[in-house]
Design a protein around this motif. Structure first.
Motif, PDB file in Angstrom:
ATOM      1  N   LEU A 214      -4.034   2.217  -6.272  1.00  0.00           N
ATOM      2  CA  LEU A 214      -4.296   0.846  -5.857  1.00  0.00           C
ATOM      3  C   LEU A 214      -4.459  -0.087  -7.037  1.00  0.00           C
ATOM      4  CD1 LEU A 214      -5.012  -1.205  -3.608  1.00  0.00           C
ATOM      5  CD2 LEU A 214      -7.380  -0.447  -3.826  1.00  0.00           C
ATOM      6  N   MET A 215      -5.319   0.273  -7.984  1.00  0.00           N
ATOM      7  CA  MET A 215      -5.593  -0.626  -9.100  1.00  0.00           C
ATOM      8  C   MET A 215      -4.441  -0.684 -10.095  1.00  0.00           C
ATOM      9  SD  MET A 215      -8.229  -2.168  -8.340  1.00  0.00           S
ATOM     10  CE  MET A 215      -9.872  -2.174  -7.630  1.00  0.00           C
ATOM     11  N   THR A 216      -3.705   0.421 -10.251  1.00  0.00           N
ATOM     12  CA  THR A 216      -2.523   0.376 -11.117  1.00  0.00           C
ATOM     13  C   THR A 216      -1.473  -0.548 -10.534  1.00  0.00           C
ATOM     14  OG1 THR A 216      -2.946   2.657 -11.855  1.00  0.00           O
ATOM     15  CG2 THR A 216      -0.736   1.776 -12.214  1.00  0.00           C
ATOM     16  N   ALA A 217      -1.274  -0.464  -9.225  1.00  0.00           N
ATOM     17  CA  ALA A 217      -0.269  -1.305  -8.569  1.00  0.00           C
ATOM     18  C   ALA A 217      -0.694  -2.763  -8.517  1.00  0.00           C
ATOM     19  CB  ALA A 217      -0.003  -0.778  -7.158  1.00  0.00           C
ATOM     20  N   MET A 218      -2.005  -3.039  -8.449  1.00  0.00           N
ATOM     21  CA  MET A 218      -2.473  -4.421  -8.384  1.00  0.00           C
ATOM     22  C   MET A 218      -2.241  -5.175  -9.683  1.00  0.00           C
ATOM     23  SD  MET A 218      -3.704  -5.669  -5.546  1.00  0.00           S
ATOM     24  CE  MET A 218      -4.582  -7.067  -6.250  1.00  0.00           C
ATOM     25  N   GLY A 219      -2.221  -4.469 -10.804  1.00  0.00           N
ATOM     26  CA  GLY A 219      -2.138  -5.128 -12.102  1.00  0.00           C
ATOM     27  C   GLY A 219      -1.019  -6.144 -12.235  1.00  0.00           C
ATOM     28  N   PRO A 220       0.240  -5.770 -11.998  1.00  0.00           N
ATOM     29  CA  PRO A 220       1.316  -6.752 -12.134  1.00  0.00           C
ATOM     30  C   PRO A 220       1.169  -7.948 -11.194  1.00  0.00           C
ATOM     31  CG  PRO A 220       2.202  -4.527 -12.137  1.00  0.00           C
ATOM     32  CD  PRO A 220       0.748  -4.411 -11.768  1.00  0.00           C
ATOM     33  N   HIS A 221       0.643  -7.742  -9.997  1.00  0.00           N
ATOM     34  CA  HIS A 221       0.425  -8.853  -9.063  1.00  0.00           C
ATOM     35  C   HIS A 221      -0.639  -9.803  -9.603  1.00  0.00           C
ATOM     36  CE1 HIS A 221       2.830  -7.207  -5.687  1.00  0.00           C
ATOM     37  NE2 HIS A 221       2.455  -6.034  -6.174  1.00  0.00           N
ATOM     38  N   LEU A 222      -1.726  -9.238 -10.135  1.00  0.00           N
ATOM     39  CA  LEU A 222      -2.775 -10.067 -10.704  1.00  0.00           C
ATOM     40  C   LEU A 222      -2.256 -10.850 -11.908  1.00  0.00           C
ATOM     41  CD1 LEU A 222      -5.727  -7.506 -10.528  1.00  0.00           C
ATOM     42  CD2 LEU A 222      -5.469  -9.567  -9.130  1.00  0.00           C
TER      43      LEU A 222
ATOM     44  N   ALA B 214       0.817  -1.213   0.000  1.00  0.00           N
ATOM     45  CA  ALA B 214       0.000   0.000   0.000  1.00  0.00           C
ATOM     46  C   ALA B 214       0.848   1.260   0.000  1.00  0.00           C
ATOM     47  CB  ALA B 214      -0.941  -0.010   1.208  1.00  0.00           C
ATOM     48  N   SER B 215       2.003   1.203   0.628  1.00  0.00           N
ATOM     49  CA  SER B 215       2.872   2.385   0.698  1.00  0.00           C
ATOM     50  C   SER B 215       3.473   2.736  -0.653  1.00  0.00           C
ATOM     51  CB  SER B 215       3.986   2.150   1.721  1.00  0.00           C
ATOM     52  OG  SER B 215       4.920   1.189   1.247  1.00  0.00           O
ATOM     53  N   ARG B 216       3.467   1.776  -1.587  1.00  0.00           N
ATOM     54  CA  ARG B 216       4.130   1.967  -2.885  1.00  0.00           C
ATOM     55  C   ARG B 216       3.155   2.142  -4.040  1.00  0.00           C
ATOM     56  NH1 ARG B 216       9.534   0.186  -2.181  1.00  0.00           N
ATOM     57  NH2 ARG B 216       9.822  -0.973  -0.229  1.00  0.00           N
ATOM     58  N   THR B 217       1.870   2.240  -3.774  1.00  0.00           N
ATOM     59  CA  THR B 217       0.918   2.305  -4.885  1.00  0.00           C
ATOM     60  C   THR B 217       1.068   3.571  -5.718  1.00  0.00           C
ATOM     61  OG1 THR B 217      -0.769   3.195  -3.379  1.00  0.00           O
ATOM     62  CG2 THR B 217      -0.776   0.815  -3.757  1.00  0.00           C
ATOM     63  N   ALA B 218       1.377   4.685  -5.081  1.00  0.00           N
ATOM     64  CA  ALA B 218       1.597   5.909  -5.859  1.00  0.00           C
ATOM     65  C   ALA B 218       2.850   5.785  -6.725  1.00  0.00           C
ATOM     66  CB  ALA B 218       1.704   7.119  -4.931  1.00  0.00           C
ATOM     67  N   ASP B 219       3.874   5.101  -6.213  1.00  0.00           N
ATOM     68  CA  ASP B 219       5.085   4.874  -7.006  1.00  0.00           C
ATOM     69  C   ASP B 219       4.748   4.170  -8.319  1.00  0.00           C
ATOM     70  OD1 ASP B 219       6.599   5.934  -4.936  1.00  0.00           O
ATOM     71  OD2 ASP B 219       7.136   3.986  -4.100  1.00  0.00           O
ATOM     72  N   ALA B 220       3.824   3.208  -8.254  1.00  0.00           N
ATOM     73  CA  ALA B 220       3.475   2.453  -9.454  1.00  0.00           C
ATOM     74  C   ALA B 220       2.971   3.374 -10.558  1.00  0.00           C
ATOM     75  CB  ALA B 220       2.416   1.399  -9.115  1.00  0.00           C
ATOM     76  N   VAL B 221       2.202   4.380 -10.185  1.00  0.00           N
ATOM     77  CA  VAL B 221       1.653   5.317 -11.170  1.00  0.00           C
ATOM     78  C   VAL B 221       2.735   6.245 -11.708  1.00  0.00           C
ATOM     79  CG1 VAL B 221       0.021   7.218 -11.516  1.00  0.00           C
ATOM     80  CG2 VAL B 221      -0.641   5.228 -10.129  1.00  0.00           C
TER      81      VAL B 221
END
Length: 428
Positions: free
Chosen positions: A373-381, A102-109
């Protein structure tokens, strides 16, 4: 005026070539079908295609016409709950893993925008959670303490700090999370689509998935146009726009409408006072409002709207009143744009990952943090779909639990919003 006339956000589409869609023309066989071309669906499509999977995306509208293109573009890391609460809920190991994600979700974007050179306006100057009561101020102090202990770049703000940083009236202080920022959400979702297509994914727009059937170890995806797709796995990335495709999914969330307004461009003098450094702001009220400046210098302000679709400009009047409460000097500025989108709230205010049957996956519930959140979830999914290893998912997989008396729950939510709005109006 019709509701469709109120879906014209202030955001600019990218100046690149048009997205090349690929309609489904016959029975296709792929590795993964993704239903929904928003942040979740396209981020997963991009990662899965780059991992070598054959990916087909099916979107019921055009790119950017759902929640991803209609939101406020605030990129906020973390979840609704603070680290210590998450550890108490999930345990030390799973809690720490979720906190790290959760702390890195903004980084993903922002890493994607910068690394890929996307045609997306953005500013990473932070997000302010503004406190209007002493209780909210105590919460801000506790949240700052917990995230500071984990090395996050956060700061507690006093009344003078927040007045200078926002130009707003009525706040006792708050906290600043410098990991956050703002983007043009419509440009971002369009650029995600372009990247996914370049990676090999095929996207069909204005096509509705009507049914999902599991046959002989594979999924058959039936489309409104009469064609079908066979796939090893299906990701239903519809969130607040979920219908009857997955039994119980739509009844497990409460869809709410998020209304937004955009003023005429602010004057140079107003620009120097209102959000001079470009942070995004959410306040601490029960029915919160959030605001930022657009790339062309307008004030964009949003909040909860009526449960049904709007019928006229007066349905946005509560946002103009909120704007004038916060920025009384804007009394003479016209509101030039009004729009709305749909967001999903879960009963426990956490995102939920579901896999009701093998190879059928979905994530629902963002609570205002969907961009990151959803941008960061993509690679995990994508990795989970490829490997089947649930350990790669930052959130546990849970069963779908429909909300009892769901249709009545929405009436109750509308009443609660009206009550909370009254309580907010009484607080100083």
């Amino acid at each position: 005026m019709t509701p469709s006339q109120f879906s014209c956000p202030v955001w600019r589409r990218p100046d690149r070539e048009r997205i090349v869609v690929a309609p489904v023309r016959s029975r296709e066989v792929v590795d993964l079908v993704i239903v929904g071309a928003g942040f979740q669906g396209l981020s997963t499509a991009l990662a899965a295609a780059r991992n070598g999977l054959v990916v087909r995306v099916v979107e019921a509208r055009d790119i950017g016409e759902g929640a991803s293109g209609l939101n406020g573009g605030q990129v906020i890391p973390g979840l609704k709950y603070d680290p210590e609460w998450l550890i108490a809920r999930f345990g030390e190991e799973k809690g720490e893993r979720l906190i790290d994600f959760a702390s890195r979700t903004a980084d993903a974007v922002f890493d994607l925008i910068e690394g890929e050179g996307l045609d997306v306006e953005y500013l990473r100057n932070g997000w302010i959670q503004a406190a209007h009561t002493h209780t909210a101020m105590d919460n801000a102090e506790e949240r700052t303490t917990q995230w500071s202990a984990r090395g996050a770049d956060v700061t507690l703000l006093n009344a003078s700090d927040i007045a200078l940083m926002t130009g707003a009236h009525g706040y006792l202080g708050g906290w600043l999370d410098r990991r956050a920022g703002v983007i043009n959400p419509l440009a971002f979702v369009c650029e995600l689509a372009r990247l996914a297509i370049a990676a090999g994914a095929r996207i069909a727009t204005n096509e509705t998935v009507t049914d999902l059937r599991q046959e002989s170890g594979a999924w058959t995806v039936l489309l409104s146009g009469g064609h079908s797709i066979s796939a090893r796995a299906v990701l239903v990335a519809t969130n607040a726009y979920s219908g009857r495709l997955v039994p119980g999914l739509a009844q497990s969330i409460v869809p709410l409408h998020s209304f937004q307004i955009a003023t005429a461009p602010l004057s140079e003098a107003q620009q120097e006072i209102i959000l001079p450094h470009g942070q995004a702001v959410s306040d601490s009220r029960r029915i919160l409002v959030y605001y930022r400046k657009s790339p062309d210098g307008r004030l964009v302000l949003g909040g909860r709207g009526r449960m049904s679709e709007p019928q006229g400009e007066e349905d946005w009047d509560h946002l103009r009143r909120a704007m004038l409460r916060i920025f009384p000097d804007l009394a003479g500025i016209p509101v030039e744009r009004r729009w709305f989108g749909r967001v999903a709230v879960t009963p426990d205010h956490l995102p939920h990952v579901h896999e009701p049957e093998k190879g059928l996956l979905m994530v629902a519930g963002c609570q205002g943090r969907g961009v990151g959140l959803m941008t960061a979830m993509g690679p995990h999914l994508a990795t989970y779909i490829e490997t089947g290893d649930r350990a790669v998912l930052p959130l546990p997989v849970s069963a779908i639990h429909p909300i009892p008396l769901h249709s009545l729950r929405q009436i109750g939510v509308a009443a609660a919003i009206a009550w909370y709005r009254l309580l907010d109006s009484l607080e100083k």
